[in-house]
Write an enzyme that holds these catalytic residues in place. Structure first.
Site, PDB file in Angstrom:
ATOM      1  N   LYS A 112       0.823  -1.213   0.000  1.00 52.48           N
ATOM      2  CA  LYS A 112       0.000   0.000   0.000  1.00 52.48           C
ATOM      3  C   LYS A 112       0.862   1.271   0.000  1.00 52.48           C
ATOM      4  CE  LYS A 112      -4.014  -2.260   0.745  1.00 52.48           C
ATOM      5  NZ  LYS A 112      -3.611  -3.676   0.833  1.00 52.48           N
TER       6      LYS A 112
HETATM    7  C1  LIG Z   1      -4.244  -4.813   0.386  1.00 54.70           C
HETATM    8  C2  LIG Z   1      -3.407  -6.026   0.294  1.00 54.70           C
HETATM    9  C3  LIG Z   1      -3.682  -7.041  -0.638  1.00 54.70           C
HETATM   10  C4  LIG Z   1      -4.862  -6.971  -1.580  1.00 54.70           C
HETATM   11  O1  LIG Z   1      -4.705  -5.978  -2.555  1.00 54.70           O
HETATM   12  P1  LIG Z   1      -6.009  -5.426  -3.332  1.00 54.70           P
HETATM   13  O2  LIG Z   1      -5.508  -4.289  -4.139  1.00 54.70           O
HETATM   14  O3  LIG Z   1      -6.974  -5.005  -2.261  1.00 54.70           O
HETATM   15  O4  LIG Z   1      -6.526  -6.555  -4.143  1.00 54.70           O
HETATM   16  C5  LIG Z   1      -2.824  -8.128  -0.692  1.00 54.70           C
HETATM   17  N1  LIG Z   1      -1.782  -8.242   0.165  1.00 54.70           N
HETATM   18  C6  LIG Z   1      -1.502  -7.295   1.061  1.00 54.70           C
HETATM   19  C7  LIG Z   1      -0.360  -7.500   1.980  1.00 54.70           C
HETATM   20  C8  LIG Z   1      -2.286  -6.162   1.167  1.00 54.70           C
HETATM   21  O5  LIG Z   1      -2.003  -5.221   2.081  1.00 54.70           O
END
Ligand SMILES: *Cc1c(COP(=O)(O)O)cnc(C)c1O
Length: 495
Positions: A112
């Site tokens: 993120k």
């Molecule tokens: C948010 C997240 C995901 C999922 O990603 P999306 O964009 O919501 O599909 C997968 N792994 C981790 C560690 C995340 O923080």
């Protein structure tokens, strides 16, 4: 050519990129989508010579066309700097027949950060461009990682406040600790009694609450979103797929004209949608492998064409993927309906009413770029142990879901194309699940001893993000019911 944005559910009122970023969600509850996907009209061999920051500029200026080059450059410089513990920003690690694209070297050690370290700068720039003088209130629902990454991005950013709602019993202990120790006078963290979908639905309701919006405007506030429903989250995520491809090209792991597969551990469908946009721009990606955990709504959908959230919500060791309503899928639905906003709105209405919808046969044919599968808890743990025992590389639970699904894909198809697996979190963030998978004996150790042991066996330094929370005081201890979210927000803003 200018790229304009409109709502997936709207009647085609276009806004600029900066307006779409400022608003987050469209007024009709839809998501902003570009009127066309710009093409990556620059030779890949040229891009292969560039740094991460330079690739970011090339990709982002094609989507965010009302930002000047200087504005984007400025945002990129502020985002992709020494907050990342590696100069490469997104290193590619070769292990066990795949390339793991490590997206977790930012401030909060989850992918993120790739988008949330730049979103606050895009947003404050967008506010200036649009003469928005109200204070921007970022409302965010988190399954664990977005919350901390958004808090870190927006903390003490002038002209903004941020409120984060997380499921009180639905995140890892490290994730919770990261959030409740957040500094910054403009930050507010609240646990809710409910799951992530409750938090996300509550936030969406607040966004479309007209009365609240009027009251806020009167007091000088406006809402925006840091969730991946904001197009300002999505665009920066396209960058690392382009970067990874070019890196493989540069290192002669692939030849010009060759295509790769991409495997993405998926929850809200933001990350894999970014890969799809990269493919649509012209990046040679063959299959987009959508990996789910036991909450396998997307696997079922890709197989049957029926999206059905009416099922038990399962708490897994990959909590950031514990999601039954994948918001960003709406952007793909809009596309496969031939940009038909009315049809998309109907399907989404069915989803919120009956909890399910079905796409047509022809629409389903347009999903052939995607392959879906899932890994359950045992398969996820087995994959962590398998990779570790084979080569000493330690992956986190989310990445392990992707890795296990890639193995299934390979068994099913024999497809030997070079494959990039999005590695979305540092194993330190999910140390207990990771260490337990490697050896059950570790479950007896306490959280921070586990961290040190992980550092020892993986031969990787404990990340700064973890060192910081060892001793940091708890600054947030609010908990509320999901019905109280509106009152809590009003209380924080003093209105
Ligand atoms: C948010 C997240 C995901 C999922 O990603 P999306 O964009 O919501 O599909 C997968 N792994 C981790 C560690 C995340 O923080």
């Amino acid at each position: 050519m200018e790229v304009k944005y409109s709502s997936t559910r709207g009647a085609g009122a276009f806004v600029t990129a900066s307006q779409a970023i400022l608003r987050g969600l469209a007024e009709d509850g839809g998501l902003y989508v570009p009127d066309h996907i710009p093409s990556l009209d620059i030779p890949l061999s040229e891009l292969a010579k560039m740094s991460y920051q330079e690739v970011a500029l090339e990709v982002m200026q094609r989507f965010l066309t009302d930002f000047t080059k200087e504005e984007l450059q400025n945002c990129i410089n502020k985002a992709y700097d020494s907050k990342f513990d590696t100069e490469e920003i997104a290193p590619l690690v070769s292990a066990e027949g795949a390339y793991y694209l490590e997206l977790f070297h930012g401030a909060t050690i989850a992918f993120k950060d790739m988008a949330l370290s730049i979103l606050p700068h895009l947003m404050t720039t967008a506010a200036r461009k649009n003469h928005e003088d109200k204070e921007i209130v970022i409302l965010t629902a988190t399954s664990g990682d977005t919350g901390k990454a958004a808090l870190a991005g927006f903390a003490d950013v002038e002209g903004t406040r941020i409120v984060v709602f997380y499921p009180k019993n639905g995140v890892s202990p490290i994730q919770e600790r990261q959030m409740v120790t957040q500094k910054g006078a403009n930050t507010f963290v609240v646990g809710i009694h409910g799951n992530f979908d409750d938090a996300q639905t509550g936030v969406k309701q607040l966004f479309s609450d007209k009365e609240l919006a009027d009251e806020m405007a009167e007091k000088g506030f406006c809402f925006s979103s840091a969730n991946s429903i904001n197009i300002g989250r999505l665009v920066p995520q396209i960058v690392y797929y382009v970067y990874a491809f070019c890196k493989l090209l540069k290192e002669e792991k692939i030849k010009e004209g060759e295509a790769i597969n991409v495997v993405v551990p998926t929850g809200n469908f933001g990350n894999i949608l970014a890969a799809f946009y990269a493919k649509t721009m012209g990046l040679p990606i063959e299959k987009l492998v959508c990996a789910s955990n036991s909450n396998k709504v997307l696997y079922d959908f890709l197989g049957s064409g029926v999206y059905d959230r009416n099922r038990e919500f399962i708490l897994t060791s990959s909590p950031s993927m514990d999601i039954l309503i994948s918001s960003n899928l709406e952007r793909l639905i809009y596309r496969i309906t031939g940009n038909d906003a009315a049809r998309t709105a109907d399907l989404m209405k069915a989803l919120s009413g009956q909890g399910k919808y079905e796409i047509s046969h022809d629409e389903k044919l347009l999903l052939s770029d995607f392959y879906g599968n899932y890994a359950d808890e045992q398969e996820t743990a087995d994959e962590i142990r398998r990779i570790y025992e084979a080569c000493g590389y330690v992956i986190d639970t989310h990445t392990a879901v992707a890795s296990a699904v890639y193995a299934k894909y390979f068994r099913a198809t024999g497809d030997r194309r070079p494959t990039v697996i999005a590695s979305t979190a540092s194993p330190f963030k999910f140390a207990r699940s990771v260490m337990k998978a490697i050896d059950a004996k570790y479950d007896a150790m306490d959280d921070f001893d586990l961290i040190d042991e992980l550092s020892r066996i993986a031969n990787v330094k404990v990340p700064k993000a973890i060192e910081e929370i060892r001793t940091a005081p708890v600054l947030h201890d609010h908990v509320c019911e999901k019905e109280e979210m509106k009152a809590v927000v009003k209380g924080f803003l003093g209105i």
